[in-house]
Design an enzyme around this catalytic site. Structure first.
Site, mmCIF file in Angstrom:
data_model
loop_
_atom_site.group_PDB
_atom_site.id
_atom_site.type_symbol
_atom_site.label_atom_id
_atom_site.label_comp_id
_atom_site.label_asym_id
_atom_site.label_seq_id
_atom_site.Cartn_x
_atom_site.Cartn_y
_atom_site.Cartn_z
ATOM 1 N N TYR A 1 -0.621 7.340 12.241
ATOM 2 C CA TYR A 1 0.071 6.198 11.248
ATOM 3 C C TYR A 1 0.688 6.930 10.099
ATOM 4 C CZ TYR A 1 0.188 1.460 9.042
ATOM 5 O OH TYR A 1 0.515 0.446 8.460
ATOM 6 N N TRP B 1 3.112 7.662 6.488
ATOM 7 C CA TRP B 1 2.598 7.805 5.045
ATOM 8 C C TRP B 1 1.826 9.228 4.873
ATOM 9 C CZ3 TRP B 1 4.496 4.845 1.732
ATOM 10 C CH2 TRP B 1 4.687 3.218 2.214
#
Length: 770
Positions: free
Chosen positions: A110, A112
């Site tokens: 995911y 980030w």
């Protein structure tokens, strides 16, 4: 005397210059173009420290000896060489692919990890797996899932949610009323997914205020908008915004000020929705008095607001946080319905927008050119899960789930490969996730840090941070591409994501396709020059050649200002149809009507959440809001100076109102246990009149640090408490903001969370030596 080297760089918190002397970071300077730089940039020096860094490849002892799964998170790790690590990882990918098929591989990464568009670990992982048959992935995000799902069916796309809607400059010039639901804050606007050259939100808000726009702020937290905005604060009950929006629609209709022509020409299903508002369908009129009881807002306020928004140019701003709740589709849909009833969609300064200030670029200029980014390629298989259903994926193999009206099956996951992410930060009910993480045969984590996710791995691969490699920062909500230049050598034996995946790809026989024969710098030049050519040829926008850009550190990109969402559709709905079932704005959905979901009705509807303050079973509990912290992004740089400035006694600060502090006999700076049936954590208390009574605010991102018994987290991680349920059967989105908790005074533990985490690392054999 050693010369100070100035290095251009960018993170999710903006652009800056790193000052390096003798291979050591001695300072950070904000970009001269940034009017409101984030203090988080000064924490990036933490990346160079070895305290929590993965310094060498490691493998869990029990997995290495007999593939034991039950001792994950509790068992010693042993260091191995890079050659052995690459061999083990490639071997597991080949084994699972051969024995169970590619759908048994979950590429759970995911975003980030970095603002860089080349060393983007999630994309790199998926690029490599796509070349060997694919993987099970995820759709949507934890930040927004219910929202984009409903927007795709109601408006036809998600442009208004991802920063391609009405821009702030248009609001300042044309709006008279700004109805702000949830956060509209520099706290969240300091972050941007691909980095940004400047933080413009505070400047935009000042322009809106200076223009005399009346701001009504609906939130349980008064400081969800800066005091300088002079907003009227409406301290709404959490998760009841839908009721308020429905009542405003009802009262506008009762005043006779609804735009019947717009509803007829630009919307479908308005008759059914209006019948619901009037009570024709269920005998309950959705008026101001009805909403006042649900929201605990003043009914006269609601009546006066209905009068105002129906006679002034009104922008309805909906924070991303609103849809991270049970029935999270409903407030977004109800906001669209209110804007449609007022006939303001497509007008400059009118209508509805989503996610303003939820990230720094939303509401700012929109990039119209191409940005450089490496491609993941095409996944040969189509198995997926909604992002927030990871635990269900691992605990319920073979069972079915619904998504956007279709039924899908959870594959039998044997291998989880996580690169650059930390689900033990952002997932709900972490004790349930811990149970789920014991199910796969192998878990690989590739990360710079020993996060709680890494501690639950079998194989850990040490990746570099962005300051140890070269990259490019760019995104669709920024007006610049920024050079991310390497500041220091790799820490320990860490390697870049590109180099790690290149070597794994070689063992899998696809190195040539993965690298296309390019080195890191060759890729950066290629990606940049490709974007440069497109922007020159398609937008007549000149960018310097790569060498000049790299030397100067940044370059502008073409953008559009003064955006008005759905302006073309409003002007000519038949010539500019929406990609919906009716080609119009959908106020009653034929699809949802046929599905008959109890948790997502055919039109905007008030449905009681599973846990809320209006429940008969609420008792002496508070509604917990787990928002974005001020001093870090998610769990990144949790021990950095900006993050630590917002902690007390080594743990997170939870805020409650003075009224609740008196009710529970709690005082400022006391150590408090926050708990429910799902888990418990310790926090330091702050008594704050900016918090609505009945609410507890606990930011996300504390590194999960549970006691040896595993029954209490001493760092203050709210996700040991949150409900792991979907927003609805339709979207399966994250519902973290639907959560009731109890509080009680407790003794302060001997060790703070940071010391305890280090002690746990030592126990697992993962100290700082290599």
């Amino acid at each position: 005397m050693t010369d100070i080297r100035r290095v251009s760089h960018c993170s999710h918190w903006g652009a800056y210059t790193i000052l390096v002397e003798g291979g050591r970071i001695i300072g950070v300077e904000p970009s001269k173009d940034d009017p409101n730089p984030s203090p988080i940039i000064h924490s990036i020096k933490e990346w160079a420290k070895t305290d929590r860094r993965v310094l060498t490849p490691m493998v869990r002892k029990g997995w290495l000896e007999n593939k034991n799964k039950e001792t994950r998170g509790q068992e010693e790790f042993v260091p191995i060489s890079w050659n052995e690590a690459i061999r083990l990882v490639a071997g597991e990918i080949q084994r699972v692919k051969s024995e169970f098929g590619n759908e048994a591989i979950f590429a759970g990464s995911y975003g980030w990890a970095s603002s860089g568009r080349f060393h983007h670990s999630s994309t790199m992982l998926k690029r490599m797996l796509n070349l060997v048959g694919g993987y099970t992935g995820h759709v949507d995000t934890y930040s927004y899932a219910a929202g984009p799902v409903i927007l795709r069916h109601v408006l036809g796309d998600t442009d208004a949610l991802v920063g391609k809607g009405t821009t702030f400059d248009t609001v300042a010039e044309h709006s008279q009323t700004l109805l702000a639901f949830g956060s509209l804050s520099p706290r969240t606007a300091q972050n941007e997914a691909g980095g940004s050259a400047r933080h413009s939100f505070e400047t935009s808000l000042r322009e809106i205020t200076a223009a005399g726009v009346k701001i009504i702020h609906i939130s349980p937290l008064r400081d969800d908008i800066p005091a300088s905005a002079g907003a009227d604060w409406w301290p709404v009950r959490p998760n009841t915004d839908t009721a308020l929006l429905l009542a405003l629609s009802c009262e506008v209709v009762k005043l006779g000020r609804h735009d019947a022509a717009f509803l007829r020409t630009h919307c479908s299903g308005s008759e059914e929705f209006l019948a619901y508002l009037s009570g024709d369908k269920d005998g309950v009129e959705k008026n101001a008095a009805w909403a006042a009881e649900i929201t605990e807002l003043n009914a006269d306020w609601i009546l006066k607001l209905a009068d105002r928004i129906s006679t002034t140019r009104t922008m309805i701003a909906m924070s991303w946080s609103l849809q991270r709740a049970h029935h999270g589709e409903q407030p977004y849909w109800a906001a669209i319905a209110l804007a449609a009833i007022c006939g303001q969609i497509g007008l400059p300064g009118g209508g509805v927008g989503f996610g303003y200030a939820s990230l720094g670029g939303v509401g700012g200029p929109v990039t119209v050119g191409k940005n450089p980014a490496i491609s993941a390629g095409k996944n040969p298989i189509n198995t997926f899960i909604p992002c927030a259903r990871i635990t269900d994926l691992l605990l319920k193999p073979g069972e079915t789930f619904t998504y956007e009206g279709n039924t899908h099956r959870y594959p039998d996951t044997r291998l989880v490969y996580w690169a650059g992410g930390n689900p033990f930060h952002h997932h709900q009910d972490l004790n349930r996730l811990t149970e789920a993480f014991r199910r796969p045969e192998t878990i690989i984590v590739q990360d710079p840090y020993f996060t709680a996710t890494a501690l639950h791995a079998d194989i850990i691969l040490p990746a570099t941070t962005s300051i140890e490699r070269n990259d490019l920062a760019a995104n669709t909500r920024s007006d610049k591409i920024i050079a991310m230049q390497q500041a220091i050598p790799p820490v320990g034996l860490s390697r870049s994501d590109y180099d790690i995946f290149s070597d794994i790809a070689e063992h899998l026989g696809v190195r040539g396709s993965f690298t296309e024969g390019r080195t890191e710098m060759e890729w950066l030049r290629y990606l940049y020059e490709d974007a440069r050519a497109v922007n020159r040829n398609e937008h007549a926008f000149d960018m310097p050649e790569f060498e000049t850009f790299w030397l100067e550190g940044s370059t502008p990109t073409p953008v559009k200002t003064h955006g008005v969402h759905l302006q073309a559709f409003r002007s000519d709905p038949s010539g500019n149809p929406l990609m919906t079932e009716s080609k119009k704005i959908v106020l009653t959905s034929r699809l949802l009507s046929s599905l008959q979901y109890e948790d997502c009705a055919a039109h905007p509807t008030w449905i009681e959440p599973e846990e809320w303050l209006g429940s008969e079973a609420v008792g002496e509990r508070l509604h917990m809001i787990s928002n974005q912290p001020e001093g870090r992004l998610h769990s990144q740089l949790e021990t950095g100076e900006a993050s630590l400035s917002h902690k007390r006694k080594g743990r997170e600060i939870a805020r409650i109102s003075p009224k609740d502090a008196l009710r529970f006999k709690l005082s400022q700076d006391s150590t408090v246990k926050v708990w429910n049936s799902r888990g418990a954590c310790l926090v330091t208390l702050c008594v704050d009149d900016a918090v609505r009574p009945g609410v507890l605010v606990l930011p996300t991102g504390a590194w999960l640090t549970q006691t040896e018994q595993g029954n209490i987290d001493i760092a203050g991680n709210p996700n040991v408490l949150t409900l792991d349920i979907p927003a609805s059967m339709f979207s399966q989105g994250c519902a973290a903001h639907t959560c009731l908790v109890s509080v009680e005074l407790t003794a302060c533990p001997e060790k703070d969370a940071i010391s305890e985490y280090k002690a746990r690392m030592d126990l697992l054999g993962i100290g700082t030596s290599i």
